[in-house]
Design an enzyme around this catalytic site. Sequence first.
Site, PDB file in Angstrom:
ATOM      1  N   GLY A 253      18.071  19.595 -18.321  1.00 32.48           N
ATOM      2  CA  GLY A 253      19.147  20.522 -18.626  1.00 32.48           C
ATOM      3  C   GLY A 253      18.732  21.947 -18.309  1.00 32.48           C
ATOM      4  O   GLY A 253      19.529  22.762 -17.859  1.00 32.48           O
ATOM      5  N   ALA A 254      17.465  22.241 -18.547  1.00 32.12           N
ATOM      6  CA  ALA A 254      16.871  23.545 -18.225  1.00 32.12           C
ATOM      7  C   ALA A 254      15.364  23.358 -18.253  1.00 32.12           C
ATOM      8  O   ALA A 254      14.851  22.346 -18.738  1.00 32.12           O
ATOM      9  CB  ALA A 254      17.312  24.612 -19.227  1.00 32.12           C
ATOM     10  N   MET A 255      14.642  24.351 -17.733  1.00 28.90           N
ATOM     11  CA  MET A 255      13.178  24.278 -17.710  1.00 28.90           C
ATOM     12  C   MET A 255      12.613  25.662 -17.934  1.00 28.90           C
ATOM     13  O   MET A 255      13.033  26.634 -17.299  1.00 28.90           O
ATOM     14  CB  MET A 255      12.696  23.703 -16.380  1.00 28.90           C
ATOM     15  N   GLU A 256      11.611  25.728 -18.806  1.00 22.60           N
ATOM     16  CA  GLU A 256      11.108  26.984 -19.341  1.00 22.60           C
ATOM     17  C   GLU A 256      10.090  27.667 -18.452  1.00 22.60           C
ATOM     18  O   GLU A 256       9.063  28.168 -18.948  1.00 22.60           O
ATOM     19  CB  GLU A 256      10.491  26.746 -20.722  1.00 22.60           C
ATOM     20  N   HIS A 287      16.753  27.979 -26.786  1.00 28.14           N
ATOM     21  CA  HIS A 287      15.684  26.977 -26.678  1.00 28.14           C
ATOM     22  C   HIS A 287      14.656  27.399 -25.632  1.00 28.14           C
ATOM     23  O   HIS A 287      13.444  27.442 -25.910  1.00 28.14           O
ATOM     24  CB  HIS A 287      16.319  25.624 -26.316  1.00 28.14           C
ATOM     25  N   GLU A 288      15.135  27.704 -24.425  1.00 32.57           N
ATOM     26  CA  GLU A 288      14.204  28.036 -23.344  1.00 32.57           C
ATOM     27  C   GLU A 288      13.469  29.343 -23.625  1.00 32.57           C
ATOM     28  O   GLU A 288      12.285  29.488 -23.267  1.00 32.57           O
ATOM     29  CB  GLU A 288      14.944  28.114 -22.011  1.00 32.57           C
ATOM     30  N   HIS A 291      10.460  28.883 -25.765  1.00 28.28           N
ATOM     31  CA  HIS A 291       9.313  28.356 -25.024  1.00 28.28           C
ATOM     32  C   HIS A 291       8.424  29.458 -24.446  1.00 28.28           C
ATOM     33  O   HIS A 291       7.248  29.196 -24.145  1.00 28.28           O
ATOM     34  CB  HIS A 291       9.794  27.497 -23.854  1.00 28.28           C
ATOM     35  N   GLU A 310       8.625  20.931 -27.471  1.00 26.87           N
ATOM     36  CA  GLU A 310      10.055  20.664 -27.354  1.00 26.87           C
ATOM     37  C   GLU A 310      10.763  20.634 -28.698  1.00 26.87           C
ATOM     38  O   GLU A 310      11.883  21.114 -28.833  1.00 26.87           O
ATOM     39  CB  GLU A 310      10.287  19.356 -26.600  1.00 26.87           C
TER      40      GLU A 310
END
Length: 802
Positions: A253-256, A287-288, A291, A310
Site C-alpha cells: 500500500g505504501a513503503m517507508e 503510518h509511513e 516509520h 509495522e
Amino acid sequence: MSLQLSEARQRAALITDVETTVHLDLTRTEDFSVEATIRFGCTSPGANTFLELVGGTDVRLDGQPAPYADGRIPLHDLTAVNEVSVSARLPYVTDGDGMTVTTDPADGERYVCGFTAMDIAQRVIPCFDQPDLKSTFTVSVTAPPHWTVLANGLLAGRDGDTWRFEPTPRISSYLFFVAGGPWVSATWDEPYGDGTLPFGWHARASQEPELRRDFEELRRITSTCFQHYTSVFDEPYPFDDYQQVFTPGLNWGAMEFPGCVAFRDEILTQGTPTAVERQDTASVIAHEMAHMWFGDLVTMRWWEDSWLNESFADFMGYDVAGVAAGYADSWTDAALARKPTGYLADRRRSTHPIAEDAERLVDVDTAFANFDMITYAKGNAVLRQLGLWLGDDFLAGVNLHLTTHAFGNASLADFLDSLASCTDRDVRGWAEAWLRTTGHDTLVTTRDGTVPVLRREGSRPHRITVAAFDDAMHQVDEVVVDVGDEPIRLEQLAGRAVVPNAGDETFARLRLDEQSWAAVTEGLADVESPLTRALLWWSVIDLAMSHELDLTELAGLVDRHLRRERHPIVFEATMSLILRVVRSQAAPSELATLLDRVSNVARVVLDAEDPALEAAAARALASTTNDHEYLVRWLDLPDVDQEVRWRIVQRLASLGDGAFIDPEAERDRSVAGHHAALTARAAIPTPEAKAEAWDLLMGGTLGSHEFSAVASGFWGWEQAALTEPWVERYVTDGLDLGRRSGQAMGRVIGHAFPWLPLPDEARRALRSRLADALAATGDDAVPTVLARTWNDALDDLDRVLG
C-alpha cells in the site's frame, strides 16, 4: 538464493562502516546500468564474504568480469578497510520486485521506480542486503531530460540530465529508493526547528488534476502529522527532506523509504473517495511517517522483529490520524477494516507469535511469508492495549528506545528494556502473554440471576470498558475493568444488556449472554457510539464466519440495521465484510436472494441522498444488482463518478453485456481505467472470454496489479458453473507461474484464489487438489511464499466447509 539467518549473522559480525556510492543510468528502455563503489571495514582481515546482486547481465568487479552465481559476488581475502567497485546492467521488471517500469496508458509516458524491501535491493544495486548492515548512500541518476528524479537523499543539484543527491544517514539496504519519470509535483517548505525542510507530493503527469484537487488536504495531513511526531518524539526528524510520491507498480500500500515515501498510485483516485478511503489515506500517511523514526532511524536486526516496525507504525497511523490530522473515526475504521484481518490470520495453522523467534525465520523467503496481518493488524491492536495498560509510560519507553538506538539496530529485548526502565509494571510478563503466544481470547458474558458475569476464555490480561444499555440499546453506564483469571461480577450493571470491550480496546472475540445478544439483534442500529456499533457488527460477522449464525439470519440483520446506518465508515466497512462472507460461504442456490437483499439495502441508502454515504452505497449497488436496465440508465446519467462507472460496466459485463467496455476504456485511458477494463473483460460469462482471460492471467506477461485486475473479474459472483474447468487448473497453472515468478507475484497468485459461491462438492475437490500440491516435497514443492498463501486459503476453505 534466499539469505540464511546464519549467513546474515556471520556477515554482520564481519562487516562494519559501510558507505555506498551509486550511479544509475535510466535512459535506456531495455535495461538500466548501475555503477557502485562500496567501502567497508572488516573485523577479521583475510576473511571472505559476498555482495548480493540479482539479474546482472554483465557484472564486473573492479573492472574485471566477476565470478557470479546465484545472485552473489564473492569477495575474497578482505583487508581491514576495503573498497569494491561493481558495474552491471540489470533488467527492468513489471512485478514490483526491483527496478519497476510502467508505461502510463493515458499519455505513453514511462516511469521507473526502484522498489526495494525485504531482500529486493539486490535487484537494483549491489549491496549487503540485510537490515543490520546499514550504509550511507550517495546517489546520482542519469535520466531522460524531461524527467524528475526522486531519491532518499536531499537533492544536491542537477548537471544536465544527471541528478545528484546528498549522502544519506546510515539506512538499511531494503530502504534504498529512486523514482524517475515526468512527475507532477506540489511542494512547500515545512516549518521545523529554527528553519524549514523541503516537503512535497508527486504523481504521474496524467494524475495532475487529482493531485491538484487533493493537494491541500494531503499537505494538511502531512504537516499536522509531522508537527505532532516532532513534538512527541525526543529524537529529531532524522532526514533532510520529506517527499511523498504516488508510484505505479508498488506491491505494498505504501513503503517507508527514508525521506521519500512511496504510495500506490491508486490511492489518488479519479472518482470521489469514500469515507473509508479518506480515512485510510490519512492513516497510511501517518503510518509511513512514523516509520521515519521507528524502522528507518531504529531498525530491526533480523526480520523476526519486522512486526515491531509495522505494528508500531500501524498503531501510530490510526492514532495520529485521529489526534493530529482530525480523522476522528480512525479506530472505528480499524475495528472493521483492519482488525478483522488480524483475527482471520490468527485462526489459521500459519498463525505465529506476534514476536517470532529469529531461529524460526531461517531465511528471507520464510520471513517474507511470515509478513502478514498478525504483523500489522494484531500487532497494532496489541500495542494499543499496551498503551492503555502503561499510560504515559508507553511514550516514555518509546522515546528511550529511539534515543538509545538511533541510526542503529535493535531487537524486541531492547524495546522491552526501554519500556521496563520507564514503568513499575511487569512489561516482560505482559510481553510473554501477548507477544510470545498464538491465538486470541474470547470475552464471554453470562448471567447470575440478573447480574452480568464477565470471564475470559484464554490467558491474556485485558483492560477494557464494559458498556451497559437499556432496552432500546441506549448506553446508560460503563465501567473499566481488568480481566484476568477470575470471572468478574458486574453488580452495578444488573439487569442491563452489556457489551464488553465497547471501545474496542483489546484483541479478543466477543460472545454475549442471551439477554445482551437479544438486545443487540433488536437494537444494533440504535447504539449511539459508532465504535461500539463497529465492534458489534464485526461480532455478528464473526458468528457467521464461524457458522454460529446462518447467512439468512445475517441478511436479516443487514436488512433491519445496516439500511438505517448513517455513519459512513460503519456502513461501508460492514458492507464490504458482508459481501466477503457471501462470496466465500454462500451456495449458488442462495446467492440470488442474498445479493438481492444486499443490493436493496445499498439502493435504499443511495436513494436517501446522504453525501457522506453516496460513494460507498453506489459502489455496492453497482457491484451487486441484477437489474440490467437500471445499470444502463445509470451509466447514461451525467456526472456519474468514474469509479462507479467502472463498477457498472464490470457488472454489466458479468451479466453478459460487454458492449460498454471498449467505449469506457477509450473514455478513461488512465492506469486505473486500464486495470478496470481488464477486470471487465475477464468477467464476460462465455467460455471463449474465460479462456482468453485465463491465457492472459497465466501467461507470465502481466504486472502484479494487472494480474490482480484480471483475477478479480474472472471469478464472477454467479459464474461457478462456467468457471468450473478453471477452478482446479488454478492450482496446476498457478503453481507453474509461481515457480517462474518472484516473492511478490507468488503472493498475488495466492490471493487470486477462486473465492466465489461454489457447490460444496466443488469446494471439496478444490481442497483436495490444493492439499495434494502442498504435500509435495523436493523439486515438486510449492515455492515458499505461494505455499504460505495457499495454506491460508486451505484453512479458510476448511472453515467454509465447516
